[in-house]
Design a protein around this motif. Structure first.
Motif, PDB file in Angstrom:
ATOM      1  N   PRO A  44      17.224  18.810 -29.962  1.00 20.73           N
ATOM      2  CA  PRO A  44      16.126  19.483 -30.658  1.00 20.73           C
ATOM      3  C   PRO A  44      15.403  20.422 -29.694  1.00 20.73           C
ATOM      4  N   TYR A  76      12.439  20.926 -28.908  1.00 20.47           N
ATOM      5  CA  TYR A  76      11.357  20.442 -28.057  1.00 20.47           C
ATOM      6  C   TYR A  76      11.851  19.675 -26.830  1.00 20.47           C
ATOM      7  N   LEU A  77      13.180  19.465 -26.724  1.00 15.52           N
ATOM      8  CA  LEU A  77      13.703  18.816 -25.513  1.00 15.52           C
ATOM      9  C   LEU A  77      14.381  19.822 -24.588  1.00 15.52           C
ATOM     10  N   ARG A 108      13.252  20.331 -20.941  1.00 16.08           N
ATOM     11  CA  ARG A 108      12.265  19.272 -20.669  1.00 16.08           C
ATOM     12  C   ARG A 108      12.342  18.799 -19.223  1.00 16.08           C
ATOM     13  N   GLU A 140      14.397   3.140 -28.522  1.00 12.87           N
ATOM     14  CA  GLU A 140      13.916   4.220 -29.398  1.00 12.87           C
ATOM     15  C   GLU A 140      14.078   5.564 -28.705  1.00 12.87           C
ATOM     16  N   PRO A 141      14.254   6.634 -29.477  1.00 14.09           N
ATOM     17  CA  PRO A 141      14.206   7.963 -28.865  1.00 14.09           C
ATOM     18  C   PRO A 141      12.861   8.152 -28.196  1.00 14.09           C
ATOM     19  N   GLY A 142      12.881   8.766 -27.050  1.00 12.54           N
ATOM     20  CA  GLY A 142      11.622   9.058 -26.362  1.00 12.54           C
ATOM     21  C   GLY A 142      11.286   8.065 -25.270  1.00 12.54           C
ATOM     22  N   CYS A 143      11.977   6.908 -25.232  1.00 17.30           N
ATOM     23  CA  CYS A 143      11.714   5.959 -24.147  1.00 17.30           C
ATOM     24  C   CYS A 143      11.957   6.672 -22.806  1.00 17.30           C
ATOM     25  N   LEU A 144      11.065   6.466 -21.875  1.00 20.29           N
ATOM     26  CA  LEU A 144      11.145   7.197 -20.615  1.00 20.29           C
ATOM     27  C   LEU A 144      12.009   6.444 -19.603  1.00 20.29           C
ATOM     28  N   PRO A 154       4.461   9.324 -16.760  1.00 19.57           N
ATOM     29  CA  PRO A 154       5.424  10.279 -17.342  1.00 19.57           C
ATOM     30  C   PRO A 154       5.761  11.434 -16.390  1.00 19.57           C
ATOM     31  N   THR A 158      14.863  10.804 -20.531  1.00 20.31           N
ATOM     32  CA  THR A 158      14.344  10.194 -21.753  1.00 20.31           C
ATOM     33  C   THR A 158      15.510   9.888 -22.681  1.00 20.31           C
ATOM     34  N   ILE A 159      15.300   8.892 -23.512  1.00 25.49           N
ATOM     35  CA  ILE A 159      16.355   8.527 -24.465  1.00 25.49           C
ATOM     36  C   ILE A 159      16.380   9.554 -25.595  1.00 25.49           C
ATOM     37  N   VAL A 160      17.571  10.057 -25.891  1.00 26.56           N
ATOM     38  CA  VAL A 160      17.719  11.018 -26.999  1.00 26.56           C
ATOM     39  C   VAL A 160      18.101  10.268 -28.273  1.00 26.56           C
ATOM     40  N   ASP A 219      10.233   0.743 -22.258  1.00 31.47           N
ATOM     41  CA  ASP A 219       9.849   0.732 -23.671  1.00 31.47           C
ATOM     42  C   ASP A 219       8.562  -0.086 -23.760  1.00 31.47           C
ATOM     43  N   GLY A 220       7.440   0.590 -23.712  1.00 30.64           N
ATOM     44  CA  GLY A 220       6.174  -0.131 -23.642  1.00 30.64           C
ATOM     45  C   GLY A 220       6.052  -0.821 -22.316  1.00 30.64           C
ATOM     46  N   THR A 249       5.310  17.188 -27.308  1.00 35.54           N
ATOM     47  CA  THR A 249       6.430  16.539 -26.613  1.00 35.54           C
ATOM     48  C   THR A 249       6.579  17.026 -25.180  1.00 35.54           C
ATOM     49  N   ARG A 250       5.770  18.002 -24.799  1.00 31.50           N
ATOM     50  CA  ARG A 250       5.842  18.483 -23.413  1.00 31.50           C
ATOM     51  C   ARG A 250       4.828  17.705 -22.582  1.00 31.50           C
ATOM     52  N   SER A 305       8.534   9.785 -32.036  1.00 31.46           N
ATOM     53  CA  SER A 305       8.908   8.700 -31.132  1.00 31.46           C
ATOM     54  C   SER A 305       8.809   9.188 -29.682  1.00 31.46           C
ATOM     55  N   HIS A 306       9.263  10.413 -29.449  1.00 28.05           N
ATOM     56  CA  HIS A 306       9.131  10.977 -28.095  1.00 28.05           C
ATOM     57  C   HIS A 306       7.667  11.059 -27.701  1.00 28.05           C
ATOM     58  N   HIS A 309       6.066   7.537 -26.800  1.00 28.93           N
ATOM     59  CA  HIS A 309       6.371   6.994 -25.476  1.00 28.93           C
ATOM     60  C   HIS A 309       5.676   7.791 -24.380  1.00 28.93           C
ATOM     61  N   TYR A 368       0.847   7.902 -20.669  1.00 32.45           N
ATOM     62  CA  TYR A 368      -0.418   8.462 -20.171  1.00 32.45           C
ATOM     63  C   TYR A 368      -1.619   7.574 -20.503  1.00 32.45           C
ATOM     64  N   ALA A 393       9.490  24.913 -25.888  1.00 31.63           N
ATOM     65  CA  ALA A 393       9.344  24.751 -27.348  1.00 31.63           C
ATOM     66  C   ALA A 393       8.697  23.407 -27.680  1.00 31.63           C
ATOM     67  N   GLU A 394       7.984  23.392 -28.782  1.00 32.02           N
ATOM     68  CA  GLU A 394       7.261  22.195 -29.228  1.00 32.02           C
ATOM     69  C   GLU A 394       7.737  21.780 -30.620  1.00 32.02           C
TER      70      GLU A 394
END
Lengths: 649, 359
Positions: free
Chosen positions: A563, A565-566, A569, A588-592, A602, A608-610, A636-637, B68-69, B114-115, B118, B123, B351-352
């Protein structure tokens, strides 16, 4: 129930031909209360004739029952709501009023001053008539739509029909005619009675003109008008919502009376002169045996004369203008009425079945010793053009300080104004304006219209918009507009009174505003005149509910790859890696992803997980020294799970 | 390429302007003008109508919303709390702590949320996932700070006078030059800042606007009391935003480019709720092509523009003010440089999550 407010015997010729048929009495019920009337009555007129003069209670005081406050009605067994003022009274029918809330039964009678009130709790949120949200019963098209059946509207309808157009004229009352007669005749001109009769007869005979009576345009936009009309079907009234498409529309909507602002200006018994005149002329109704007339207009004096000729007692006639001149005053003097100039209404308070009217004379100050006690206070506060439909149609408005009126301005596609809504005062001018409006629809050019008026030496201009804030506590509200959207604030409490609870109802009822509300708020100083255009554009809207949707499609964003937004990144060298989490768990997607278990911030993440299932896990990783087989940590948390990098995707 | 943008940015901002005209009427514009006057000691003119307490308000600003950034969130969280606290001292009724609900609506937006979740959790923000009626995901962002435009509107006049801002309501006496300066009644202004979408659309060349983004129509409503919406909530998929106001009414903002704002709003309302319109106002907005903020000067023009900051605009205002004054360094300067108006929008690396259409 008898009809205490119906004229009994002789009345002046102006009131001698009402729309009711006194040879055909009817009986019906409203909320179970028996009401008597005559064929030709509306539910509203019959209630007023029977002495029901209050719609209910707001801020602890009664509110006059009239076209502004009358709640919608339904006929028992049929849920469709109708405007009470348009709904014909029908023998044997059981009507019910509709409101958000009625006062609790044990208190209703107390609040209702016996049987003179519908007993509604008007502090409850307002709910508009259901027709504004209803689907149309019928859709039709007309070449020219005329809104308003006064002299301007009738002249416009005839002009358009003579030019070959199919015309639909929408009129609130049972017959066209408007208010021209109210203003009286002028020497040297054809009496307005004859003019309106002649125009109405011509309209009735013209095959290209369709007249919808008991009908009201409640929405107008994009070449379509929405109309609610009350018709009789099988001897029962029924609402009909029509959608009328038009090629051109003339808004000959006239002017409505401004409500002078003073404490108690919406109490039962306080009646606008124009409304009082229409009720008298159309239904033979007069609000009480004695009355005080307060008028800032010349035509207002006619009510004193007409009321007196109908057997009612004029206790006093006052005028805020210091030196008004009109031929009607000479008649009043001849009748021997007690007149007072330069006098304002300081307040009105209810006292049993009467109003106690405090006067404030410019010269002598408040005359507390001699308040007037009358059954009714008839007020004529000047006029406000009815520009509501114009605003709905996309027109604009601005405040005319000299007139104290909100005037229609700008242009609107396929819609023009005609008659007194444009500020024209005379009957001749209104007729010419009606004719000119059709020319304007044809070629888009506005035409100058002569509006001959009697010199000010003989006929004074209307008085200013009168505003009187409450001078003390405990007075009834001084509403800024007839729909009671906001009131003038009371003076601040002092001393021990600050400990007492504040009386409710002084805050603004936040809902769409009528034109009268807006002009009152400008006159009362709560809206700056310069804000009038933007305020009108924003707040004069149809208070419709958001309807059940056919929701618009949302893009699915199913394009392959990362996507947007990634992208970038983790820098331009980022890459996707396949991961093998410890214990075959999914993330989950977004896990760092971090290099160790200590890192959580961060800013220090390396990926990050896609996407991740129990069998396949893809991560977006920064370019690092890590390679296939190395362990990274997925957070994850609070949980941090090791995962092995398997290789780039 | 990135370095070049940063360089250009420093070059332009090399000589700090003494007089600045900020065109715009949104809370962000006014806050930015206030910062330039109060913190940077510049003579500031605000060009635009004074906000009225009667106006249907523009969308509110928040201390945190879905992005997401990480850099954007980091900057907003670093400067936002202090900024909002300062505004709270000027206009106490404009600032409120609240939870913000964010509804995903589509799988794409669920993943994006979800992104964000996390990231925000990293933060230190408390962001919880809740199940939505009828499926989908709702995020509850706890304890966000909201700046209410209507709460601010009542204090703007006094505050502007206090910090020495001069208001230019008659735009006829004002003209902009391509070199970034402006002329006000025969007087030169060193720097013009176009601080909201309406100002950009009014003053900037159409060709520059087209390169940056698309013009969309928004419709904002005030709904009567009794609407049943307790918390601010954002539908990420189409940008529909509900903002309960202190007076019990509900401000609603929805995209109306296709004329379907009412349907979007009805779809997003709680089931069975009868919500009535009280007031309405249309606005135009500029959606950047990549959904990310635009800050800086476009190529071949020295007019400073800000767009696409979204609800984080006020939180980011101190950063923007420092950038205008040439005082942004390191991380801030890099963030602004990456988001310069002349950046490549296709395949953008900043991009966002764009409301509506994904980049």
């Amino acid at each position: 129930m008898s009809q205490p407010n119906r004229f009994a015997a002789s009345v002046p010729p102006e009131f001698a031909n009402p729309l009711i048929d006194r040879t055909r009495p009817i009986r019906f019920t409203v909320n179970g209360m028996r009401v008597e009337g005559y064929d030709g009555d509306t539910v509203l007129s019959a209630l007023l004739a029977n002495g029901v003069v209050s719609a209910g209670t707001q801020s602890g005081f009664g509110v006059a029952l009239d076209e502004w406050s009358a709640p919608p009605v339904i006929v028992a067994g049929a849920p469709a709501q109708m405007p009470m003022a348009l709904c014909p009274a029908v023998d044997g029918a059981a009507f019910h009023t509709v409101a958000a809330s009625k006062a609790a039964a044990p208190f209703r009678r107390l609040l209702a001053r016996g049987r003179d009130s519908l007993g509604h709790d008007l502090d409850a949120p307002r709910v508009p008539g259901s027709w504004i949200d209803a689907e149309p019963d019928e859709t039709r098209h007309t070449d020219v739509l005329i809104v308003g059946g006064g002299v301007a509207g009738m002249a416009a309808a005839l002009e358009a029909a003579r030019g070959g157009s199919q015309v639909t004229l929408v009129e609130r009352n049972m017959v066209p005619g408007g208010m021209a007669v109210f203003f009286g005749k002028t020497d040297g001109e054809t009496p307005p009675e004859e003019i309106t009769a002649s125009l109405a007869a011509e309209i009735a005979a013209h095959p290209a003109i369709t007249v919808l009576v008991r009908a009201e345009v409640f929405d107008l936009s994009d070449g379509v008008a929405r109309v609610v009309q009350v018709v009789r079907e099988n001897s029962r009234p029924r609402p009909r919502v029509l959608t009328i498409g038009f090629s051109g529309a003339v808004l000959a909507t006239g002017a409505e009376e401004r409500l002078p602002i003073f404490p108690g200006n919406r109490l039962p018994g306080v009646v606008a002169a124009g409304f009082a005149w229409r009720m008298a002329r159309q239904y033979g109704i007069w609000p009480g045996e004695t009355f005080h007339l307060h008028t800032a207009t010349n035509a207002g004096y006619r009510l004193a004369i007409l009321g007196s000729e109908s057997g009612k007692t004029v206790l006093r006639a006052t005028d805020p203008r210091p030196d008004p001149r009109t031929r009607f005053i000479e008649f009043c003097k001849a009748y021997g009425f007690r007149l007072g100039w330069g006098t304002a209404i300081a307040s009105a308070r209810p006292e049993r079945s009467r109003l106690v009217i405090g006067l404030d004379e410019h010269q002598f100050g408040t005359d507390a010793n001699e308040p007037v006690k009358a059954h009714a206070l008839i007020v004529s506060g000047g006029w406000q053009p009815v520009i509501g439909p114009w605003l709905l149609a996309g027109g604009t408005a601005s405040w005319d300080a000299a007139r104290g009126q909100l005037m229609g301005e700008g242009t609107s596609d396929r819609v023009v104004l005609a008659g007194s809504v444009t500020g024209i005062a005379g009957t001749t001018g209104c007729i010419e304006s009606g004719k000119a409006s059709i020319g304007q629809l044809r070629d888009g050019k506005r035409r100058a219209v002569a509006d001959p008026r009697i010199d000010e030496i003989h006929e004074s201009r209307d008085g200013e918009f009168s505003v009187r804030a409450p001078a003390s506590h405990g007075l009834p509200p001084a509403w800024l507009g007839p729909s009671r959207r906001a009131a003038m604030t009371e003076p601040p409490q002092r001393g021990i009174a600050t400990l007492l609870p504040r009386r409710p109802g002084q805050e603004v009822d936040i809902r769409a505003a009528d034109v009268a509300d807006i002009s009152g708020a400008i006159a009362g100083g709560t809206i700056a005149p310069r804000d009038a255009p933007s305020y009108s554009a924003q707040w004069h809207i149809l208070p419709q509910a958001f309807k059940a949707p056919a929701p618009p499609a949302v893009p699915t964003h199913s394009a392959p790859g990362l996507p947007g937004y990634l992208k970038g990144r983790f820098g331009l060298s980022q890459a996707q890696w396949r991961l093998e989490p410890d214990g075959a768990r999914a993330f989950e997607p977004g896990c760092l992803i971090f290099i160790n278990t200590d890192e959580t911030h961060p800013a220090n993440t390396i990926g990050t997980i896609v996407s991740c299932t129990s069998t396949d896990c893809i991560a977006l990783m920064a370019r690092t020294e890590f390679g296939a087989g190395d362990i990274v940590y997925v957070r994850d948390g609070t949980a941090c799970t090791p995962a092995r990098l398997r290789g780039k995707v | 390429m990135r370095r070049g943008f940063i360089g250009e940015s420093y070059l332009i901002m090399g000589e700090a302007p003494h007089t600045i005209a900020v065109a715009g009427t949104t809370p962000f514009s006014l806050v930015l003008a206030g910062l330039l006057a109060a913190d940077h000691g510049r003579k500031v003119f605000v060009v635009g109508d004074r906000p009225s307490v009667h106006d249907v308000p523009p969308p509110p600003s928040f201390s945190v919303t879905p992005v997401t950034r990480p850099q954007t969130l980091q900057l907003a969280l670093a400067s936002g709390p202090d900024m909002l606290r300062r505004i709270g001292r000027v206009a106490p009724d404009a600032i409120e702590r609240t939870d913000l609900l964010v509804r995903a609506g589509t799988p794409y937006h669920e993943t994006a949320l979800s992104h964000f979740r996390h990231l925000a959790t990293g933060y230190g923000q408390v962001v919880e996932r809740e199940d939505a009626d009828g499926g989908g995901t709702i995020l509850r962002i706890r304890d966000a700070t909201r700046l209410s435009p209507s709460g601010l509107a009542g204090h703007v006049r006094d505050w502007a006078e206090r910090v020495g801002i001069e208001w230019i309501e008659n735009a006829k006496t004002f003209s902009a030059r391509r070199n970034g300066t402006a002329l006000l009644g025969g007087k030169d202004i060193d720097q013009l800042v176009l601080a909201d979408d309406a100002a950009i659309l009014a003053w900037l060349d159409a060709s520059i606007i087209e390169r940056m983004g698309r013009v969309r129509d928004d419709l904002a409503y005030i709904a009567e009391r009794g609407h049943g919406v307790a918390l601010p909530s954002l539908s990420l998929a189409d940008g529909t935003l509900f903002d309960p106001l202190r007076d019990g009414t509900l401000a609603i903002h929805a995209d109306n480019t296709d004329g379907l704002a009412d349907a979007r709003i009805a779809a997003a309302l709680p089931q069975g709720a009868i919500v009535r319109k009280a007031a309405r106002k249309g606005r135009t907005r500029l959606d950047t092509h990549d959904g990310a903020p635009v800050v800086g000067t476009p190529p071949r023009s020295k007019v400073y523009i800000t767009a696409g900051l979204g609800p984080l605009d006020v939180a980011l205002a101190p950063v923007i003010a420092r950038h205008i004054m040439g005082e942004a360094h390191g991380f801030e300067a890099e963030w602004c440089g990456m988001r310069a108006p002349g950046r490549e929008m296709s395949g953008s690396t900043v991009a966002e999550i764009a409301a509506g259409v994904a980049p």
